[in-house]
Scaffold this motif. Structure first.
Motif, short mmCIF file in Angstrom:
data_model
loop_
_atom_site.label_atom_id
_atom_site.label_comp_id
_atom_site.label_asym_id
_atom_site.label_seq_id
_atom_site.Cartn_x
_atom_site.Cartn_y
_atom_site.Cartn_z
N TYR A 124 0.83 -1.20 0.00
CA TYR A 124 0.00 0.00 0.00
C TYR A 124 0.87 1.26 0.00
O TYR A 124 0.59 2.24 -0.70
CB TYR A 124 -0.92 0.02 1.23
N LYS A 162 -8.34 0.70 1.95
CA LYS A 162 -7.20 -0.23 1.92
C LYS A 162 -6.73 -0.41 3.36
O LYS A 162 -6.39 0.58 4.02
CB LYS A 162 -6.06 0.34 1.07
N TYR A 211 -4.91 2.61 5.28
CA TYR A 211 -3.96 3.42 4.53
C TYR A 211 -4.70 4.38 3.59
O TYR A 211 -5.57 3.96 2.82
CB TYR A 211 -2.99 2.52 3.76
#
Length: 329
Positions: free
Chosen positions: A138, A229, A240
Motif C-alpha cells: 500500500y 485499503k 492506509y
C-alpha cells in the motif's frame, strides 16, 4: 498410532456430525497433545488425556449430542506483555481443550472461505510477515498516511450476544451454537472463586482466535464496503489513505462505528493518524530507500531483541552452548 483416541466413524449429516467424526476428533486430540500447555483447574495433564478419553470418550460424545456437555471454568493466569503490563489468559481443562479444538477445526474450514484477504492474524497459512508486506504494498502504491486504530481490552470486551448473532448467520446447528455459548460463559476460576464472564472471549482456549476473527470480520466488511485499503492482524488495525485530512475523517467515522455498532472501545490515546515511517505496526515501520518502499524494524522492537539476546548470552548463566543456541534460534 500409539495413544490415539479411536472410535467408529459417524455420518456427516450436519455440523455436529462433522465435529464428532473420528478423523476430526483424532486430529483434535493430536493437536492438544502437540500444543502441550499447563493443566486446567482439574489438574489433568495433556499426557493423561488419552487415558481419560479411552474410558470416558463416549460419555463426552453422548453429552454433546444430548446438549448437556458443560464446560469447566477456566483457570486464570497472567503472562507479561512487552510493555511490562500483564496479559490475562484463561486456561481450559484439557478435556475442554479437546472438545473446543474439534469445534474450531470444523468452523475454521467454514470461515476461511469468507474471511477478508486483508485479515492475517491467527489464520492458517498467514503470518505477521504477510501483513507487513501487504502494508508495504500500500505504501509503495502511494498511500503514505496510516490510520492506526487501537482497541482498549478488545478480547475482554467482545459482546457475547453480538458475537452469537454473527455466528448464527452461518452456523445453524443448535448443538454447535450451544457449545460455543457455553464456552463463552464457562466462567473464570480466580483465587478459588468462580467469576461469571458476560463478555469477552477467554484467551487461552483453541476457539478464541477464531471467535475474535469472526467478530472483527464485521469490521473488515465495513472497511471493504467503504472502499478502504487496510491490514488487520487480530485487533491490530491499520487503514492506509492519501492524506492526513482523509485519515482524520476515517479515524472519526471508524471510531463511531466500532463504539456504537460493535460495542468496542477505541483507545483515543493510542489511535493515531500519521506516517508509516513513524507509527509502529507489528514491530515494524516503513520507509523509502532509493524511491522504493522498504520494511524496517522499529527501534523499540530492536532494543527489546538486543536486551533479550544479552540476557540469553550472559556468561554467568551457567548453561551449555547448545542451550544458548537453541534459545537464540
Amino acid at each position: 498410532m500409539r495413544g490415539e483416541f479411536n472410535m467408529e466413524n459417524d455420518a456427516y449429516n450436519n455440523l455436529i456430525d462433522q465435529i464428532l467424526a473420528a478423523d476430526n476428533l483424532n486430529k483434535a486430540y493430536r493437536r492438544v497433545l502437540r500444543n502441550k500447555g499447563v493443566p486446567g483447574i482439574d489438574g489433568m495433564t495433556v499426557q493423561e488425556l488419552g487415558f481419560y478419553l479411552r474410558e470416558h470418550g463416549q460419555k463426552v460424545i453422548d453429552a454433546i449430542r444430548a446438549g448437556k456437555y458443560k464446560e469447566t471454568p477456566v483457570k486464570r493466569v497472567e503472562i507479561p506483555k512487552p510493555d511490562g503490563s500483564m496479559r490475562q489468559l484463561g486456561i481450559p481443562t484439557v478435556r475442554d481443550r479437546f472438545v473446543q479444538q474439534a469445534v474450531a477445526q470444523v468452523l475454521t474450514q467454514i470461515y476461511e472461505k469468507v474471511f477478508s484477504d486483508n485479515s492475517f492474524g491467527f489464520r492458517p497459512g498467514r503470518s505477521a510477515h504477510d501483513a507487513i508486506q501487504r502494508a508495504r504494498d500500500y505504501y509503495e502504491d502511494g498511500l503514505e498516511v496510516v490510520v492506526a486504530i487501537d482497541m482498549r481490552k478488545f478480547f475482554d470486551t467482545i459482546n457475547h450476544d453480538k458475537l452469537m448473532v454473527f455466528i448464527e448467520r452461518r452456523i445453524k446447528d443448535k448443538l454447535v451454537l450451544r457449545l460455543i455459548r457455553r464456552f463463552l460463559v464457562s466462567g473464570i476460576m480466580d483465587n478459588g472463586m468462580v467469576q461469571v464472564n458476560d463478555k469477552g472471549t477467554p484467551q487461552g482456549g483453541p476457539p478464541s482466535p477464531l471467535l475474535d476473527n469472526i467478530y472483527l470480520h464485521e469490521v473488515d466488511l465495513e472497511l471493504e464496503k467503504r472502499g478502504h485499503k487496510f491490514v488487520r492482524y487480530a485487533d491490530d488495525m491499520n487503514i492506509y489513505v492519501h492524506s492526513q485530512r482523509a485519515g482524520e475523517r476515517v479515524l472519526e467515522s471508524m471510531t463511531y462505528f466500532l463504539e456504537h455498532k460493535m460495542k468496542l472501545t477505541v483507545n483515543s490515546e493510542k489511535s493515531k493518524v500519521g506516517s508509516p515511517k513513524e507509527l509502529k505496526f507489528l514491530g515494524f515501520t516503513l520507509a523509502r530507500q532509493s524511491g522504493v518502499a522498504v520494511i524496517r524494524i522499529h527501534q523499540t522492537a530492536k532494543s527489546r531483541v538486543k536486551t533479550k539476546l544479552k540476557q540469553i548470552t550472559k556468561r554467568s548463566r551457567g548453561v551449555s552452548l547448545d542451550t544458548v543456541l537453541k534459545e537464540i534460534k
